[in-house]
Motif scaffolding. Structure first.
Motif, PDB file in Angstrom:
ATOM      1  N   MET A 161     152.775 -27.231  21.731  1.00 19.82           N
ATOM      2  CA  MET A 161     152.741 -28.528  21.060  1.00 19.82           C
ATOM      3  C   MET A 161     151.331 -29.122  21.046  1.00 19.82           C
ATOM      4  O   MET A 161     150.918 -29.770  20.081  1.00 19.82           O
ATOM      5  CB  MET A 161     153.704 -29.477  21.777  1.00 19.82           C
ATOM      6  N   LEU A 162     150.588 -28.894  22.116  1.00 14.54           N
ATOM      7  CA  LEU A 162     149.260 -29.502  22.239  1.00 14.54           C
ATOM      8  C   LEU A 162     148.238 -28.888  21.292  1.00 14.54           C
ATOM      9  O   LEU A 162     147.182 -29.479  21.044  1.00 14.54           O
ATOM     10  CB  LEU A 162     148.769 -29.382  23.683  1.00 14.54           C
ATOM     11  N   LEU A 163     148.549 -27.710  20.753  1.00  9.83           N
ATOM     12  CA  LEU A 163     147.614 -27.088  19.812  1.00  9.83           C
ATOM     13  C   LEU A 163     147.422 -27.949  18.573  1.00  9.83           C
ATOM     14  O   LEU A 163     146.397 -27.846  17.884  1.00  9.83           O
ATOM     15  CB  LEU A 163     148.134 -25.707  19.403  1.00  9.83           C
ATOM     16  N   ALA A 164     148.392 -28.821  18.283  1.00  8.21           N
ATOM     17  CA  ALA A 164     148.306 -29.671  17.096  1.00  8.21           C
ATOM     18  C   ALA A 164     147.087 -30.594  17.145  1.00  8.21           C
ATOM     19  O   ALA A 164     146.536 -30.963  16.096  1.00  8.21           O
ATOM     20  CB  ALA A 164     149.576 -30.504  16.959  1.00  8.21           C
ATOM     21  N   PHE A 165     146.655 -30.966  18.352  1.00  5.90           N
ATOM     22  CA  PHE A 165     145.508 -31.862  18.451  1.00  5.90           C
ATOM     23  C   PHE A 165     144.230 -31.210  17.935  1.00  5.90           C
ATOM     24  O   PHE A 165     143.314 -31.896  17.472  1.00  5.90           O
ATOM     25  CB  PHE A 165     145.325 -32.333  19.889  1.00  5.90           C
ATOM     26  N   GLU A 166     144.146 -29.873  17.991  1.00 11.48           N
ATOM     27  CA  GLU A 166     142.959 -29.189  17.465  1.00 11.48           C
ATOM     28  C   GLU A 166     142.809 -29.461  15.974  1.00 11.48           C
ATOM     29  O   GLU A 166     141.693 -29.544  15.452  1.00 11.48           O
ATOM     30  CB  GLU A 166     143.071 -27.683  17.706  1.00 11.48           C
ATOM     31  N   TYR A 167     143.927 -29.585  15.265  1.00 10.71           N
ATOM     32  CA  TYR A 167     143.902 -29.865  13.825  1.00 10.71           C
ATOM     33  C   TYR A 167     143.855 -31.365  13.557  1.00 10.71           C
ATOM     34  O   TYR A 167     143.168 -31.815  12.626  1.00 10.71           O
ATOM     35  CB  TYR A 167     145.137 -29.257  13.162  1.00 10.71           C
ATOM     36  N   PHE A 168     144.545 -32.127  14.369  1.00  9.54           N
ATOM     37  CA  PHE A 168     144.659 -33.573  14.162  1.00  9.54           C
ATOM     38  C   PHE A 168     143.292 -34.246  14.095  1.00  9.54           C
ATOM     39  O   PHE A 168     143.034 -35.059  13.201  1.00  9.54           O
ATOM     40  CB  PHE A 168     145.495 -34.161  15.302  1.00  9.54           C
ATOM     41  N   PHE A 169     142.413 -33.904  15.007  1.00  7.36           N
ATOM     42  CA  PHE A 169     141.129 -34.602  15.076  1.00  7.36           C
ATOM     43  C   PHE A 169     140.166 -34.208  13.958  1.00  7.36           C
ATOM     44  O   PHE A 169     139.122 -34.832  13.795  1.00  7.36           O
ATOM     45  CB  PHE A 169     140.478 -34.361  16.440  1.00  7.36           C
ATOM     46  N   GLN A 170     140.512 -33.193  13.179  1.00 11.97           N
ATOM     47  CA  GLN A 170     139.651 -32.814  12.059  1.00 11.97           C
ATOM     48  C   GLN A 170     139.880 -33.703  10.839  1.00 11.97           C
ATOM     49  O   GLN A 170     139.089 -33.692   9.901  1.00 11.97           O
ATOM     50  CB  GLN A 170     139.892 -31.349  11.705  1.00 11.97           C
ATOM     51  N   PHE A 171     140.980 -34.482  10.859  1.00 13.78           N
ATOM     52  CA  PHE A 171     141.265 -35.378   9.737  1.00 13.78           C
ATOM     53  C   PHE A 171     140.445 -36.661   9.852  1.00 13.78           C
ATOM     54  O   PHE A 171     140.296 -37.219  10.947  1.00 13.78           O
ATOM     55  CB  PHE A 171     142.751 -35.724   9.697  1.00 13.78           C
ATOM     56  N   LYS A 172     139.950 -37.134   8.730  1.00 13.29           N
ATOM     57  CA  LYS A 172     139.182 -38.384   8.711  1.00 13.29           C
ATOM     58  C   LYS A 172     140.109 -39.582   8.910  1.00 13.29           C
ATOM     59  O   LYS A 172     139.745 -40.559   9.589  1.00 13.29           O
ATOM     60  CB  LYS A 172     138.434 -38.506   7.388  1.00 13.29           C
ATOM     61  N   TYR A 173     141.318 -39.502   8.333  1.00 10.33           N
ATOM     62  CA  TYR A 173     142.263 -40.617   8.394  1.00 10.33           C
ATOM     63  C   TYR A 173     143.502 -40.171   9.185  1.00 10.33           C
ATOM     64  O   TYR A 173     144.261 -39.305   8.730  1.00 10.33           O
ATOM     65  CB  TYR A 173     142.655 -41.057   6.983  1.00 10.33           C
ATOM     66  N   LYS A 174     143.674 -40.752  10.325  1.00 10.58           N
ATOM     67  CA  LYS A 174     144.737 -40.296  11.239  1.00 10.58           C
ATOM     68  C   LYS A 174     145.219 -41.470  12.083  1.00 10.58           C
ATOM     69  O   LYS A 174     144.457 -42.403  12.374  1.00 10.58           O
ATOM     70  CB  LYS A 174     144.215 -39.181  12.145  1.00 10.58           C
ATOM     71  N   SER A 175     146.484 -41.376  12.504  1.00 10.69           N
ATOM     72  CA  SER A 175     147.046 -42.420  13.363  1.00 10.69           C
ATOM     73  C   SER A 175     148.185 -41.839  14.194  1.00 10.69           C
ATOM     74  O   SER A 175     148.719 -40.761  13.899  1.00 10.69           O
ATOM     75  CB  SER A 175     147.554 -43.605  12.531  1.00 10.69           C
TER      76      SER A 175
END
Length: 612
Positions: A161-175
Motif C-alpha cells: 500500500m505504501l508504494l502509492a506514495f512514490e507516485y502520489f508526490f509526483q503530482f503537482k495537485y494532490k490532497s
C-alpha cells in the motif's frame, strides 16, 4: 484546472512558515460542498465525520481526477449503479498487471471525455503511471486524492500500500482526506495546508458496553431480537468469531461480509451460504456481520438500524483503533440509526502516553536499528562475510526495501504505522480513554458495565472430572447472578455441546452433590439416573394403578406391564455407561405400592393392587 478553495470563512486561521491551518465549525448535517467549491490542492482535510460528502465533492469537481480508495469493495459502491453498470466518465483500475488492459486506460485518459474520474486502490496506482499516458500531462493536469488517507497507516498488514506514495508526490495537485486522519511525519505532507471540520453539536450517541467477556455479552444481545426494531450490523474482525457467534445464537436470518477466499470459506464451513459478495440492500438480513474489509468507505442506508462494533484487548484482530477503525465502522449509516453500540473491555491501567512522546521514542529506535544495520552491511561488504538475516528482518519494519548489499534509509510511513499501532492500542488501557476517544470524534457517550461470566475454555484432552468442574463453576456463576445476566438460560449455549449432559446433571443434582462426589462422571451419572427414576416411578405407579386396579394379575403380565411403563417413562438402569431401560419384575411392585397382595389362584401366583 480548478484548485479548490473554501467558500465560507473559517473560524480560525493559523499561518506559519510551513503551512496554513484552517478550522471550521458547522452543524452536524452540513456537507463539505457548503464549505468548499472543490477540494483544495496540496491539502490534508479532517472532515470530522463519515458521510459528509468528501468523495462526492471530488466526483462533482470540474477537473480530471484520480481518486485512490482503500478497497475495491468501496470502489464498486462509488463507480457502479444499482444494475452494475459503470457510471459515466468513470474508470476503475484494478487487477493483476499481466492481465491489465493498459491501452484501454490510455485511450480513456486521452479521449475528449470531460472531467474524467479514475478510481483505484493504493496498490493499483502504479498501473496509471505505467499506462503510457504522458507523465508530464498526468502529473500536471490531473488531480489526485487519497480518500480515507488514514488507511495507508492503519492497514499495516498491506505492505504494498505504501508504494502509492512514490507516485502520489509526483503530482503537482494532490490532497488527502479522512474523517479519522493520521498525523503523518513525512515533511512533504506536513507542508500541506490543513483544514479541520468541527461541529457545534454531537453527531450521534454511542453506548459503550464494558464487560470482561465481549463475545459472551454479544451473545446476550443477539438472543434479544425484540430490542432491535430493524436490522443489526455487527462489525467483528474475525471470521472465526463471526461463525461462532452465529452458531451459539443459532441465528438463521443473517449475512456475512468478508473477503472471499478459501481460508475464510473453510472457517465458515456450513455457514458459507450466508456469505454475501458486497453490502447492498438486496443482500442484507436481520443480522449482518462485517470484517475490517467493510469497516470504512461504503454507505449504508438503513433507517432505525443498530450498529455494533466489537473490541477485545485479548485478541489482536479485535484491537481495532477506536479513533479510526471503530469510528469508521459506526459511521457507515447515512440514515438515522436506532442505536450505536461499542462492546469492549479494557486493561484497567490508567497510563496514557502522548502521541508526540510515542513518535519521538519510535523514531529514535528506528534510527538506532537502521544505523546498526547499515554498519553491519558496511562491515560485511568490506570484509567479505554474509549479512546476518536476523538483523535484516529486524530492520524491515523501519525502512524501505532491504537488500543484503545496500544500506537503507528510514521510511516515515512504516514508522508512522508503528506509532499509530502503539498509540491506538493504549486507547484500551482504561475505560476513560475509550470514552475520550469517542468524545473526540463528536459523540455523546453513555457507559454501562455489563456482567457476564467467563466462558470456560475446555480442551478436548482434559480429564473428564476437570471438564465437569469447569462447567459446574460456570453454571454456578450463572445461577448465582441470574438476575444480572441478560438471557440467563441462553448463556449455557457457550458450553461444549458434546458435554450437554453435564448441564442435565447440574440441573437435576445441584452443584453441592456434584462437588461431594469430586465430579466423578460415573457416580454422577448413576445419581442422575436414580433421581430421574424416582420422578418417573410416580407416573409408572399412576399408570399401573389405572390399568390393574382391584385385579388379579399374573406374574408375567405384571412384569410385562411394568417393563412397558419403564420404557414409556424412561426408568433406566442406574449402572453402566450405556443407557438402557431397567429390567422389570413383578416383585418390584412391592417397592412401588404400599399394599400389594400376592396370592395363588389356580396354583399360580397373582398380584393385586387395591390402593396406591
Amino acid at each position: 484546472m480548478i484548485h479548490g478553495k473554501y467558500i465560507v470563512e473559517p473560524d480560525e486561521t493559523i499561518v506559519t512558515d510551513l503551512n496554513s491551518q484552517y478550522t471550521f465549525t458547522i452543524a452536524p448535517d452540513v456537507r463539505l460542498d457548503k464549505i468548499f467549491d472543490a477540494i483544495p490542492s496540496n491539502s490534508i482535510i479532517n472532515k470530522g465525520r463519515c458521510g459528509i460528502g468528501g468523495t462526492y465533492l471530488e466526483i462533482k469537481a470540474d477537473r480530471n481526477s484520480i481518486i485512490v480508495i482503500p478497497t475495491n469493495a468501496v470502489i464498486d459502491s462509488k463507480c457502479f449503479d444499482s444494475t452494475g453498470n459503470l457510471l459515466e466518465n468513470h474508470y476503475v483500475v484494478r487487477g493483476k498487471v499481466e492481465d491489465f488492459n493498459f491501452a484501454e486506460l490510455r485511450e480513456f485518459m486521452s479521449d475528449d471525455t470531460s472531467f474524467k474520474k479514475i478510481f483505484c486502490t493504493p496498490e493499483s496506482l502504479g498501473k496509471i503511471a505505467k499506462s503510457g499516458y504522458p507523465l508530464e500531462l498526468l502529473h500536471n493536469q490531473w488531480f489526485i486524492l487519497f480518500d480515507e488517507s488514514h488507511s495507508t497507516i492503519t492497514d499495516a498488514y498491506r505492505k504494498n500500500m505504501l508504494l502509492a506514495f512514490e507516485y502520489f508526490f509526483q503530482f503537482k495537485y494532490k490532497s488527502m482526506i479522512s474523517a479519522t486522519p493520521y498525523r503523518f511525519s513525512d515533511a512533504r505532507i506536513q507542508a500541506f495546508d490543513s483544514y479541520t471540520i468541527r461541529f457545534n453539536d454531537f453527531i450521534g450517541s454511542i453506548e459503550i458496553k464494558s464487560t470482561p467477556y465481549v463475545i459472551a455479552l454479544l451473545h446476550t444481545i443477539l438472543t434479544s431480537p425484540d430490542h432491535f426494531p430493524s436490522r443489526v450490523h455487527i462489525f467483528l474482525n474475525s471470521v472465526k468469531g463471526i461463525a461462532n457467534a452465529i452458531r451459539m445464537a443459532n441465528l438463521k436470518d443473517c449475512a456475512i461480509f468478508c473477503k472471499d477466499d478459501t481460508k475464510n470459506m473453510n472457517e465458515l464451513d456450513e455457514l458459507r451460504g450466508y456469505f454475501k459478495a458486497k453490502p447492498e440492500q438486496d443482500s442484507f438480513s436481520k443480522y449482518n456481520f462485517y470484517t475490517t474489509k467493510y469497516f470504512e468507505g461504503w454507505d449504508l442506508e438503513d433507517k432505525n438500524a443498530t450498529l455494533i462494533v466489537i473490541s477485545d484487548v485479548n485478541q489482536l484482530t479485535l484491537r481495532s483503533g477506536i479513533s479510526n477503525k471503530c469510528v469508521q465502522a459506526l459511521g457507515r449509516n447515512r440514515s438515522k440509526s436506532h442505536r450505536l453500540i461499542h462492546i469492549t473491555n479494557d486493561r484497567a491501567v490508567k497510563v496514557f502516553t502522548h502521541f508526540e512522546d510515542i513518535e519521538e521514542s519510535t523514531f529514535r529506535t528506528a534510527e538506532d536499528v537502521i544505523n546498526h544495520y547499515n554498519a553491519h552491511i558496511h562491515n560485511s561488504t568490506n570484509n567479505d562475510f554474509p549479512a546476518d538475516e536476523d538483523i535484516e528482518r529486524s530492520v524491515e519494519k523501519y525502512c524501505d526495501k532491504v537488500t543484503s548489499t545496500k544500506e537503507v534509509t528510514l521510511s516515515h510511513f512504516k514508522v508512522d504505522r508503528i506509532i499509530n499501532g502503539n498509540y491506538c492500542n493504549q486507547e484500551y488501557n482504561h475505560l476513560d480513554y475509550i470514552r475520550q476517544a469517542w468524545e473526540k470524534s463528536h459523540y455523546k457517550v453513555t457507559i454501562s458495565k455489563n456482567y457476564v461470566p467467563k466462558i470456560p475454555e475446555i480442551p478436548l484432552r482434559m480429564k473428564e472430572s476437570h471438564k465437569v468442574k469447569l462447567m459446574v463453576e460456570y453454571l454456578d456463576e450463572l445461577h448465582n447472578n441470574s438476575e444480572n445476566v441478560e438471557n440467563y438460560s441462553s448463556m449455557q449455549d457457550f458450553l461444549p455441546r458434546d458435554l450437554g449432559y453435564i448441564i442435565e446433571y447440574y440441573n437435576e443434582l445441584g452443584s453441592d452433590v456434584m462437588k461431594r462426589y469430586n465430579f466423578n462422571i460415573n457416580q454422577m451419572r448413576d445419581l442422575f439416573r436414580k433421581s430421574r427414576n424416582n420422578e418417573a416411578m410416580q407416573y409408572v405407579a399412576e399408570e399401573y394403578f389405572k390399568t390393574h386396579r382391584n385385579a388379579n394379575v399374573s406374574t408375567s403380565r405384571a412384569s410385562d406391564t411394568l417393563q412397558n411403563l419403564y420404557v414409556k417413562f424412561g426408568v433406566m438402569k442406574t449402572k453402566g455407561a450405556i443407557e438402557t431401560p431397567k429390567k422389570a419384575s413383578a416383585s418390584q411392585l412391592q417397592t412401588i405400592f404400599k399394599e400389594v397382595k400376592r396370592t395363588k389362584v389356580d396354583k399360580k401366583y397373582v398380584w393385586r393392587i387395591e390402593e396406591k
